[in-house]
Design an enzyme around this catalytic site. Structure first.
Site, PDB file in Angstrom:
ATOM      1  N   ASN A  10       0.795  -1.235   0.000  1.00 20.16           N
ATOM      2  CA  ASN A  10       0.000   0.000   0.000  1.00 20.16           C
ATOM      3  C   ASN A  10       0.828   1.287   0.000  1.00 20.16           C
ATOM      4  O   ASN A  10       0.273   2.375  -0.087  1.00 20.16           O
ATOM      5  CB  ASN A  10      -1.006   0.024   1.168  1.00 20.16           C
ATOM      6  N   TYR A  22      -0.445   9.792   6.241  1.00 20.90           N
ATOM      7  CA  TYR A  22       0.787   9.543   5.471  1.00 20.90           C
ATOM      8  C   TYR A  22       1.228  10.719   4.605  1.00 20.90           C
ATOM      9  O   TYR A  22       2.267  10.639   3.936  1.00 20.90           O
ATOM     10  CB  TYR A  22       0.599   8.287   4.598  1.00 20.90           C
ATOM     11  N   HIS A  79       3.839  -5.782  11.328  1.00 26.20           N
ATOM     12  CA  HIS A  79       3.133  -6.264  12.514  1.00 26.20           C
ATOM     13  C   HIS A  79       2.751  -7.745  12.437  1.00 26.20           C
ATOM     14  O   HIS A  79       2.152  -8.272  13.364  1.00 26.20           O
ATOM     15  CB  HIS A  79       1.873  -5.411  12.722  1.00 26.20           C
ATOM     16  N   GLU A  97      14.884   0.220   9.964  1.00 22.63           N
ATOM     17  CA  GLU A  97      13.427   0.194   9.759  1.00 22.63           C
ATOM     18  C   GLU A  97      12.880   1.623   9.778  1.00 22.63           C
ATOM     19  O   GLU A  97      13.325   2.442  10.588  1.00 22.63           O
ATOM     20  CB  GLU A  97      12.819  -0.622  10.909  1.00 22.63           C
ATOM     21  N   HIS A  99       9.143   4.004   9.489  1.00 23.04           N
ATOM     22  CA  HIS A  99       7.694   4.167   9.372  1.00 23.04           C
ATOM     23  C   HIS A  99       7.391   5.642   9.206  1.00 23.04           C
ATOM     24  O   HIS A  99       7.920   6.471   9.968  1.00 23.04           O
ATOM     25  CB  HIS A  99       6.962   3.617  10.600  1.00 23.04           C
ATOM     26  N   SER A 101       4.449   7.114   9.647  1.00 26.41           N
ATOM     27  CA  SER A 101       3.601   7.576  10.749  1.00 26.41           C
ATOM     28  C   SER A 101       4.221   7.161  12.085  1.00 26.41           C
ATOM     29  O   SER A 101       5.140   6.340  12.135  1.00 26.41           O
ATOM     30  CB  SER A 101       2.204   6.961  10.618  1.00 26.41           C
ATOM     31  N   ARG A 106      -0.267   4.727  17.618  1.00 29.12           N
ATOM     32  CA  ARG A 106      -1.478   4.341  16.883  1.00 29.12           C
ATOM     33  C   ARG A 106      -2.147   3.112  17.527  1.00 29.12           C
ATOM     34  O   ARG A 106      -1.989   2.882  18.715  1.00 29.12           O
ATOM     35  CB  ARG A 106      -1.123   4.147  15.399  1.00 29.12           C
ATOM     36  N   ARG A 110      -0.683  -2.248  15.990  1.00 27.38           N
ATOM     37  CA  ARG A 110       0.559  -1.751  15.354  1.00 27.38           C
ATOM     38  C   ARG A 110       1.723  -1.689  16.346  1.00 27.38           C
ATOM     39  O   ARG A 110       2.810  -1.205  16.008  1.00 27.38           O
ATOM     40  CB  ARG A 110       0.327  -0.359  14.753  1.00 27.38           C
TER      41      ARG A 110
HETATM   42  C1  DQA Z   1       3.511   2.237   8.099  1.00 29.09           C
HETATM   43  C2  DQA Z   1       2.726   1.930   9.381  1.00 29.09           C
HETATM   44  C3  DQA Z   1       2.028   0.581   9.282  1.00 29.09           C
HETATM   45  O1  DQA Z   1       1.326   0.308  10.479  1.00 29.09           O
HETATM   46  C4  DQA Z   1       1.034   0.598   8.137  1.00 29.09           C
HETATM   47  O2  DQA Z   1       0.429  -0.663   8.002  1.00 29.09           O
HETATM   48  C5  DQA Z   1       1.645   1.050   6.861  1.00 29.09           C
HETATM   49  C6  DQA Z   1       2.629   2.129   6.873  1.00 29.09           C
HETATM   50  C7  DQA Z   1       4.117   3.646   8.110  1.00 29.09           C
HETATM   51  O3  DQA Z   1       4.964   3.907   7.266  1.00 29.09           O
HETATM   52  O4  DQA Z   1       3.742   4.480   8.932  1.00 29.09           O
HETATM   53  O5  DQA Z   1       1.250   0.591   5.788  1.00 29.09           O
HETATM   54  O6  DQA Z   1       4.581   1.311   7.989  1.00 29.09           O
END
Ligand code: DQA
Length: 144
Positions: A10, A22, A79, A97, A99, A101, A106, A110
């Site tokens: 996604n 995002y 997750h 890693e 992210h 967000s 959240r 998550r």
């Molecule tokens: C994410 C956070 C994840 O929980 C979520 O499923 C995503 C994007 C982020 O970049 O904040 O698809 O990895």
């Protein structure tokens, strides 16, 4: 030095997908920034996005002996995926890693990150800038 930058499911929908969480910039814009940040760090980069867990596992396995570092946003697989964690451990390539967000603030589902069991460091909640910091940190760590 070469980095592989992996984005999970996604994230190809950035710009359209929940912009309140995002942001409104697209995946293509993220790729432009990633290329610029790797050039700035003096590293070669390969960008990879997939919506499929097995394709991400295959890509990590192919990285063995071919890349020096991995930056990964496993997205929802963060997750759930023991398979992605095991692939990273198998190839033993230094990994950071990211992210976009702030996952730690959240939903409860998550709050687990399998990749965190292996990653050297996690950047969260910084938007696209988290990838910039990850690239810089990985470069510095590998040059030490
Ligand atoms: C994410 C956070 C994840 O929980 C979520 O499923 C995503 C994007 C982020 O970049 O904040 O698809 O990895």
């Amino acid at each position: 030095m070469k980095f592989l930058i992996i984005n999970g499911p996604n994230l190809n929908m950035l710009g359209l997908r929940e912009p309140g969480i995002y942001g409104d910039k697209t995946y293509a814009a993220l790729c432009d920034s990633l290329r610029a940040w790797c050039a700035e760090a003096g590293v070669e980069c390969e960008l990879f996005q997939s919506n499929h867990e097995g394709a991400i596992v295959d890509k990590i396995q192919e990285a063995y002996g071919a890349v020096d570092g991995i930056v990964i946003n496993p997205a929802a697989y963060t997750h759930t995926s023991v398979a992605i964690l095991d692939a990273l451990k198998a190839v033993s390539i230094p990994t950071v890693e990211v992210h976009i967000s702030k996952v730690s603030e959240r939903e409860a589902f998550r709050q687990v990150s399998y990749v965190s069991y292996y990653a050297l460091r996690t950047y969260e909640g910084l938007g696209f800038e988290g990838y910039h910091k990850a690239i810089r940190f990985l470069k510095e760590t590998l040059t030490e």
